[in-house]
Design a protein around this motif. Structure first.
Motif, short mmCIF file in Angstrom:
data_model
loop_
_atom_site.label_atom_id
_atom_site.label_comp_id
_atom_site.label_asym_id
_atom_site.label_seq_id
_atom_site.Cartn_x
_atom_site.Cartn_y
_atom_site.Cartn_z
N MET A 3 0.58 4.17 3.38
CA MET A 3 1.47 5.36 3.49
C MET A 3 2.82 5.13 3.07
N TRP A 4 3.36 4.49 3.27
CA TRP A 4 4.52 3.99 2.17
C TRP A 4 5.04 4.17 1.15
N LEU A 5 3.62 3.31 1.34
CA LEU A 5 3.68 3.62 -1.05
C LEU A 5 3.32 4.71 -1.09
N ALA A 6 2.52 5.39 -0.79
CA ALA A 6 2.58 6.41 -1.47
C ALA A 6 3.14 7.87 -0.77
N ARG A 7 4.23 7.26 -0.65
CA ARG A 7 5.40 8.63 -0.01
C ARG A 7 6.05 8.12 -1.11
N LYS A 8 6.45 6.63 -1.23
CA LYS A 8 8.10 6.44 -2.16
C LYS A 8 7.09 6.63 -3.29
N HIS A 9 6.08 6.46 -3.98
CA HIS A 9 5.59 6.92 -4.91
C HIS A 9 5.14 8.36 -5.84
N TYR A 10 4.66 8.89 -4.76
CA TYR A 10 4.85 10.09 -4.74
C TYR A 10 6.54 11.25 -3.76
N HIS A 11 7.49 10.54 -4.90
CA HIS A 11 9.09 10.71 -3.81
C HIS A 11 9.26 12.27 -4.66
N ASN A 12 8.30 13.07 -5.68
CA ASN A 12 8.70 14.16 -5.53
C ASN A 12 7.80 15.41 -4.74
N ALA A 13 7.51 14.45 -3.98
CA ALA A 13 6.80 15.83 -3.04
C ALA A 13 7.94 16.43 -2.06
N SER A 14 6.31 17.93 -1.57
CA SER A 14 7.57 18.22 -1.31
C SER A 14 8.38 17.60 0.81
N VAL A 15 9.48 18.97 1.07
CA VAL A 15 9.75 18.72 2.58
C VAL A 15 8.75 18.09 3.20
N GLN A 16 7.64 19.64 2.90
CA GLN A 16 6.83 19.83 4.30
C GLN A 16 6.41 18.89 3.79
N SER A 17 5.52 18.82 2.71
CA SER A 17 4.31 17.56 3.03
C SER A 17 5.00 16.23 3.28
N MET A 18 6.30 16.17 2.77
CA MET A 18 6.36 14.09 3.74
C MET A 18 6.59 14.75 5.31
N GLU A 19 6.55 15.61 5.90
CA GLU A 19 6.59 16.45 7.06
C GLU A 19 5.05 15.58 7.64
N VAL A 20 3.93 16.32 6.98
CA VAL A 20 3.24 15.77 6.91
C VAL A 20 2.74 14.14 6.80
N ALA A 21 3.78 13.57 6.06
CA ALA A 21 2.85 12.38 5.75
C ALA A 21 3.36 11.85 7.01
N GLN A 22 4.94 11.67 7.31
CA GLN A 22 5.04 11.38 8.78
C GLN A 22 5.03 11.37 9.79
N GLU A 23 4.45 12.53 10.27
CA GLU A 23 3.37 13.02 11.08
C GLU A 23 2.05 11.99 11.48
N PHE A 24 1.37 11.59 10.63
CA PHE A 24 0.31 10.19 10.90
C PHE A 24 0.53 9.53 10.64
N LEU A 25 1.95 8.67 10.36
CA LEU A 25 3.15 7.74 10.22
C LEU A 25 2.82 7.75 11.58
N ASP A 26 3.80 8.79 12.36
CA ASP A 26 4.17 8.41 13.92
C ASP A 26 2.77 8.83 14.68
N ILE A 27 1.46 9.42 14.36
CA ILE A 27 0.28 9.59 15.52
C ILE A 27 -0.11 7.56 15.23
N GLU A 28 -0.24 6.64 13.44
CA GLU A 28 -0.27 5.81 13.26
C GLU A 28 0.09 4.66 14.89
N LYS A 29 1.44 4.50 14.34
CA LYS A 29 2.19 4.43 15.67
C LYS A 29 2.10 3.96 16.63
N GLY A 30 1.45 5.61 17.46
CA GLY A 30 1.61 5.42 18.59
C GLY A 30 -0.13 4.71 18.68
#
Length: 144
Positions: free
Chosen positions: A108-135
């Motif tokens: 997911m970190w690689l995808a966020r870096k690769h798709y850096h032109n994604a919207s803020v909303q998409s990045m927030e969903v990705a961050q939510e996924f990362l938070d779930i994973e860390k939990g």
């Protein structure tokens, strides 16, 4: 409107969430601890929720939802079962699941870096996924 980077990032979220959800379904068949099984079931619900959120974003933009193919499904099941062939202790299963979650976090970190032109909303969903994973990793550490 959702753009190509948004769509690809949502597909990556769906792919990782489905992957981990399948892993949970496979390992829960081998767990003898009710507490661990309950914890994994809760995590599966969280993963389903985030995959649904990503799918909803894709569908709202008239895109195609990510679907895994049969061969990768078979490889995933065989790899997990092979890792648990001689050791199905709860600590070993927790260790395997932690490693799988860490791989998905890295993806997911690689995808966020690769798709850096994604919207803020998409990045927030990705961050939510990362938070779930860390939990999930935090909750699995108590079974080591």
């Amino acid at each position: 409107m959702i753009y190509k980077d948004d769509l690809e990032l949502m597909h990556e979220i769906q792919k990782n969430a489905e992957y981990l959800s399948k892993n949970i379904k496979i390992v829960t068949q081998m767990i003898d601890d009710n507490q661990m099984e309950l914890e994994l079931s809760k995590q599966n619900l969280d993963l389903s929720s985030i995959a649904g959120k990503a799918a909803k974003e894709v569908l709202n933009s008239s895109g195609k939802i990510y679907h895994d193919n049969v061969w990768s499904d078979i490889r995933q099941k065989n790899r997990l079962k092979r890792n648990m062939l001689f050791n199905i202790s709860n600590s070993h299963i927790a260790d395997i699941m932690i490693r799988e979650n860490q791989n998905c976090i890295a993806n997911m970190w690689l995808a966020r870096k690769h798709y850096h032109n994604a919207s803020v909303q998409s990045m927030e969903v990705a961050q939510e996924f990362l938070d779930i994973e860390k939990g999930i990793i935090r909750s699995l550490k108590k079974f080591l």
